[in-house]
Design a protein around this motif. Structure first.
Motif, PDB file in Angstrom:
ATOM      1  N   GLN A   8      -6.127  -1.193   2.323  1.00 30.98           N
ATOM      2  CA  GLN A   8      -6.216  -2.581   2.755  1.00 30.98           C
ATOM      3  C   GLN A   8      -6.676  -2.666   4.210  1.00 30.98           C
ATOM      4  N   ASP A   9      -6.300  -1.690   5.017  1.00 35.89           N
ATOM      5  CA  ASP A   9      -6.735  -1.700   6.418  1.00 35.89           C
ATOM      6  C   ASP A   9      -8.219  -1.380   6.547  1.00 35.89           C
ATOM      7  N   GLY A  12     -10.052  -4.478   5.349  1.00 35.11           N
ATOM      8  CA  GLY A  12      -9.982  -5.508   6.383  1.00 35.11           C
ATOM      9  C   GLY A  12     -10.956  -5.240   7.511  1.00 35.11           C
ATOM     10  N   ARG A  25      -3.488  -8.533   5.716  1.00 34.42           N
ATOM     11  CA  ARG A  25      -3.508  -7.376   4.820  1.00 34.42           C
ATOM     12  C   ARG A  25      -2.107  -7.146   4.267  1.00 34.42           C
ATOM     13  N   ASN A  27       0.052  -4.713   0.874  1.00 38.59           N
ATOM     14  CA  ASN A  27       0.004  -3.861  -0.307  1.00 38.59           C
ATOM     15  C   ASN A  27       0.272  -4.694  -1.545  1.00 38.59           C
TER      16      ASN A  27
END
Length: 84
Positions: A8-9, A12, A25, A27
């Motif tokens: 997700q990072d 992003g 962001r 999980n």
């Protein structure tokens, strides 16, 4: 939705580096999603969803949904997501 932690990072960062606002962001609770999908909650956000889907790595799956009421557009990364 991917079983790989931390993506997700990276996703992003792809969005931010493409000039979009820095996204929130988180999980996913479901770590078995196979295909990345960009969900949007109303027709007025379809263009935004399609623009995000066009970014490298997010594929072209775009779907209208009311499953994510906290955000107008939500990207669920699937197992097919490969950071660029």
């Amino acid at each position: 939705g991917t079983p790989t932690s931390g993506l997700q990072d990276k996703a992003g960062a792809v969005i931010k580096s493409a000039g979009w606002p820095d996204p929130a962001r988180a999980n996913s609770t479901d770590r078995t999603v196979k295909t990345t999908v960009v969900y949007y909650r109303s027709a007025s956000y379809e263009g935004v969803a399609r623009g995000l889907a066009a970014l490298r790595g997010f594929g072209g799956a775009v779907q209208l949904s009311d499953a994510f009421l906290g955000a107008p557009v939500t990207i669920v990364l699937g197992g097919d997501y490969t950071p660029q």
